[in-house]
Design an enzyme around this catalytic site. Structure first.
Site, PDB file in Angstrom:
ATOM      1  N   ASP A   1      42.259  41.576  32.627  1.00  0.00           N
ATOM      2  CA  ASP A   1      42.106  40.735  33.763  1.00  0.00           C
ATOM      3  C   ASP A   1      42.256  41.726  35.148  1.00  0.00           C
ATOM      4  O   ASP A   1      42.906  42.590  34.988  1.00  0.00           O
ATOM      5  CB  ASP A   1      43.438  39.665  33.684  1.00  0.00           C
ATOM      6  CG  ASP A   1      43.232  38.779  35.166  1.00  0.00           C
ATOM      7  OD1 ASP A   1      42.349  38.226  35.405  1.00  0.00           O
ATOM      8  OD2 ASP A   1      44.223  38.920  35.677  1.00  0.00           O
TER       9      ASP A   1
ATOM     10  N   ASP B   1      48.002  38.229  33.225  1.00  0.00           N
ATOM     11  CA  ASP B   1      49.321  37.590  33.607  1.00  0.00           C
ATOM     12  C   ASP B   1      49.083  36.365  34.353  1.00  0.00           C
ATOM     13  O   ASP B   1      49.974  35.851  34.799  1.00  0.00           O
ATOM     14  CB  ASP B   1      49.633  38.507  34.898  1.00  0.00           C
ATOM     15  CG  ASP B   1      49.116  38.308  36.155  1.00  0.00           C
ATOM     16  OD1 ASP B   1      47.770  38.133  36.041  1.00  0.00           O
ATOM     17  OD2 ASP B   1      49.677  38.302  37.332  1.00  0.00           O
TER      18      ASP B   1
ATOM     19  N   ASP C   1      44.266  33.253  32.056  1.00  0.00           N
ATOM     20  CA  ASP C   1      44.306  34.270  30.839  1.00  0.00           C
ATOM     21  C   ASP C   1      44.754  33.827  29.775  1.00  0.00           C
ATOM     22  O   ASP C   1      44.592  34.391  28.686  1.00  0.00           O
ATOM     23  CB  ASP C   1      44.990  35.431  31.431  1.00  0.00           C
ATOM     24  CG  ASP C   1      44.490  36.065  32.490  1.00  0.00           C
ATOM     25  OD1 ASP C   1      43.476  35.840  32.773  1.00  0.00           O
ATOM     26  OD2 ASP C   1      45.270  36.670  33.491  1.00  0.00           O
TER      27      ASP C   1
END
Length: 769
Positions: free
Chosen positions: A456, A654, A658
């Site tokens: 990410d 995080d 996600d």
């Protein structure tokens, strides 16, 4: 553990998770309605403080909603419409979808109570037997009969408390799926049965195996092994109980009630009562209840749950809003368009639950081997019994029974059961010292073979919050440009205002005050500073103000191509300068990416950000593969696509957005500074969000799996080599029949070798492969 009728001196329970808490251990506590409540962690205290009524009073074990499916945590292919036991392993089935208000796992509570009762019983048996071997006068003091019967009664009590293990073992035999429970049931059952026969019918046994005139018994082996297995089950159930935390954390993002606007009045209604078409009021600081669109008002909404973008998005009439996202400063009325299972948040919950159920436990390695090992052991024991019964000297029954039991005892799964848990336990501690928290033992098994790492952007590769990056002079110098911009933004609620004002303070810009402040939705802000008109915003605002940006327009375009958000400053109708804000790349991220690529990992960046921003960050970090503008579902689909192509995929992120990809990946890696749901969805957490720790975790994974394979080799080789000796291989040549005592010693030696080998992981070098 406390019973249902606890004395006044019993330790208090955490009202959130049900754990007992020592009030003198410095744990968190909170006063409510004149009573002090104690908590096992700060997280539980925070949950209680937010909604005490949810956790007070009697809370029955929650039932799954009608029509819910139940599945086995060890065999996710087993699905049925109600509770029961898994036909393969005998374990209790669990609801496929955790209930939001669920308390501790009832099986975990039951096993803890069984452990609290059984552990002291097994300890007494062990003390009696070990004391006898060490020369302590326990047998003489009690008398042989009482000495043996106390052991028999207590060991039988332990067997009764752990009868569920024997039920699982029997189920594995009936369903032709031999596994660890088969070995545990056979090994401990044989030790107990041999001991009971020796106690009740000592005449059946040959004189040669007597010690001081008494047939040796193995009550302590049966009792201690079963209690150790029970300890392992309690630890496993506690870990499994936490796997639902990711889903419950997602569920908690949506409010429990919504403020419905009907007939000119507002009323609070349960979220389940909201229907498509209802008008709902969302006030500052509240979560958006369901998916819909704004019909009145304006505000900025933090949509990082869905997009990962750290900058809240301005919402005006007609804008779409998503349930579970957080409203910031303004208020608005929205129309509900998707409710219940149709919302984005519900779909994310479903994705996480589905991904969690698709996993296989690391113990499957031992079970696969046990699939052929268990039948071989049983066949060897039966063959040994038959040969001694047909060919052995008198008393044939005694010799046959000793040989058969010796085979089963020497193949008892002590070392096999320790092989994986011991390595995992040592590796977990080793990882914690290195800043790598291992939440899921399976993650270590899978991480060793990972070849693709999906990252990410926001909060993983970048800091996760906007900050001031550039100040470009125009008609004013840098300091004046920053001072004017900060003066305008102090009166603004815009998400970027904090970045500009914080940047001005950090750079020591002069403090100016703005009057006649006005915010123009979607364009910027205007005001008066020291009698001069000023405006800060995008090109559209400059056009409205009749300002020609001139050369600053080219500079703004270049900054935007690098992923910055550029804002023009105009003073008295002239272009005075340019301010740029961006989510900065984390220090050391580029170096970490280079090391990961050098280690043979293919790096893919997936982000909800727009493509120009994503490509700019990727170029800065040296990442070639980028997927921009992806939703949480898209991230999960990307992971599935890579796995379908034959890759072993790790996902690092995080944010809430996600969570589906973290759960769907072979290994989920969470940044320790990120959202709770991301941490709960991941098998590995990097304490400080340092990407270089991914390499550390991978090296630890490979070392651990190698260690586990060595342990399994030790366990099976010792047992396999001992089986023919226990069956009587030495008797025709040397007249020696292996006693169960020697079999037990060989079994213990295999356990010692496994433990010693696992402890070597404490010294493994994690700085190189």
């Amino acid at each position: 553990m406390p019973t249902d009728h606890e004395p006044e001196t019993a330790l208090p329970r955490d009202p959130v998770c049900g754990m007992t808490v020592d009030p003198d251990a410095g744990k968190p506590q909170l006063d409510h309605d004149g009573q002090t409540y104690h908590f096992c962690s700060e997280g539980c205290r925070t949950k209680f403080g937010a909604d005490p009524d949810r956790y007070l009073g009697e809370r029955p074990v929650p039932e799954a909603p009608p029509g819910a499916e139940w599945t086995c945590p060890m065999h996710p292919e087993i699905v049925q419409d109600g509770p029961g036991d898994c036909p393969i392993c005998g374990m209790a089935l669990e609801p496929a979808m955790p209930v939001a208000d669920s308390g501790p796992n009832p099986e975990l509570i039951d096993f803890r109570r069984r452990l609290a009762i059984g552990a002291p019983m097994a300890a007494v048996v062990l003390i009696l037997e070990m004391g006898d071997h060490l020369g302590l006068p326990l047998r003489e003091g009690m008398g042989t009969t009482l000495f043996l019967w106390v052991q028999a009664v207590l060991a039988t009590g332990v067997l009764w408390l752990t009868r569920v293990f024997f039920r699982r073992g029997w189920s594995s035999i009936v369903n032709r799926s031999p596994n660890m429970w088969t070995l545990i049931a056979l090994g401990t059952g044989a030790a107990w049965l041999f001991s009971m026969v020796a106690l009740l019918f000592p005449g059946l046994f040959p004189e040669g195996i007597r010690q001081d005139g008494v047939i040796p018994v193995y009550f302590e082996s049966a009792a201690v092994i079963l209690i150790l297995v029970l300890v392992g089950q309690v630890m496993e159930l506690a870990a499994r109980d936490r796997t639902g935390d990711a889903i419950r954390a997602l569920m908690d993002l949506a409010p429990r009630t919504a403020r419905r606007v009907r007939g000119g009045a507002d009323e609070d209604v349960p979220l389940d009562d909201v229907a498509v078409g209802d008008l709902l009021r969302v006030r500052p600081g509240e979560a958006v209840p369901v998916d819909g669109s704004v019909v009145e008002g304006r505000s900025s909404v933090d949509e990082s749950m869905v997009t990962g973008e750290p900058v809240p998005v301005e919402k005006t009439t007609g804008a779409a809003v998503t349930g579970g996202t957080m409203n910031r400063t303004g208020g608005f009325v929205m129309r509900a368009e998707r409710v219940g299972a149709d919302t984005v948040l519900s779909r994310i919950v479903g994705l996480v639950a589905q991904a969690q159920r698709s996993r296989a436990p690391i113990q499957a390695m031992a079970d696969r081997v046990a699939g052929w090992f268990v039948p071989a052991v049983v066949a060897s024991a039966v063959l040994a019994f038959a040969l001694w019964w047909l060919l052995g000297p008198a008393p044939v029954l005694g010799h046959a029974f000793v040989a058969a039991v010796s085979v089963l005892v020497i193949a008892c799964p002590c070392a096999l059961g320790l092989a994986t848990p011991m390595s995992i336990m040592v590796a977990t501690g080793r990882g914690a010292h290195a800043g790598v928290l291992i939440r899921d033992a399976e993650a270590l098994e899978r991480l060793a073979g990972v070849d693709v790492l999906v990252l990410d952007k926001t909060g993983t590769l970048t800091e996760g919050r906007p900050s001031l990056t550039e100040v470009v002079a125009g008609a004013l110098d840098d300091g004046a440009v920053l001072a004017h911009a900060a003066a305008l933004e102090r009166g603004s609620e815009h998400p970027l205002a904090e970045a500009i004002t914080a940047g001005a303070e950090a750079r020591g810009a002069a403090r100016l005050e703005a009057t006649a402040f006005a915010a123009i939705t979607g364009k910027g802000v205007t005001g008066t500073i020291a009698g001069r008109t000023a405006a800060l915003g995008n090109a559209a605002l400059m056009a409205d103000q009749g300002v020609d940006p001139g050369a600053l327009a080219d500079r703004a375009a270049a900054l935007q191509a690098e992923g910055r958000t550029a804002m023009f400053l105009a003073v008295d109708g002239h272009a005075a300068g340019l301010i740029a804000v961006a989510d900065k790349v984390k220090p050391g991220a580029a170096e970490a990416i280079a090391h990961l690529q050098a280690a043979g990992l293919r790096i893919v960046m997936a982000t909800g950000d727009a493509e120009p921003t994503a490509l700019a960050v990727a170029a800065e970090l040296g990442i070639d593969e980028v997927r921009a503008g992806v939703s949480p579902e898209d991230k999960g689909a990307l992971v599935a696509e890579l796995k379908a192509a034959g890759h072993r995929v790790a996902m690092a992120g995080d944010g809430v957005n996600d969570a589906p990809a973290l759960a769907a990946a072979d290994v989920g890696i969470a940044m320790g500074t990120g959202a709770d749901v991301a941490v709960e969805s991941a098998g590995i957490t990097l304490v400080k969000g340092d990407l270089t720790r991914i390499l550390t975790a991978r090296r630890l994974s490979r070392a651990t799996m190698s260690n586990i394979r060595q342990n399994l080799f030790f366990a099976f080789v010792y047992n396999a080599a001992g089986i023919p000796l226990a069956a009587g291989l030495l008797y025709p040549m040397f007249g020696v029949l292996l006693s169960p005592v020697v079999a037990a010693a060989a079994m213990s030696l295999s356990s010692v070798s496994v433990i010693g080998n696992a402890l070597r992981l404490r010294a493994v070098n994690l700085s190189r492969d």
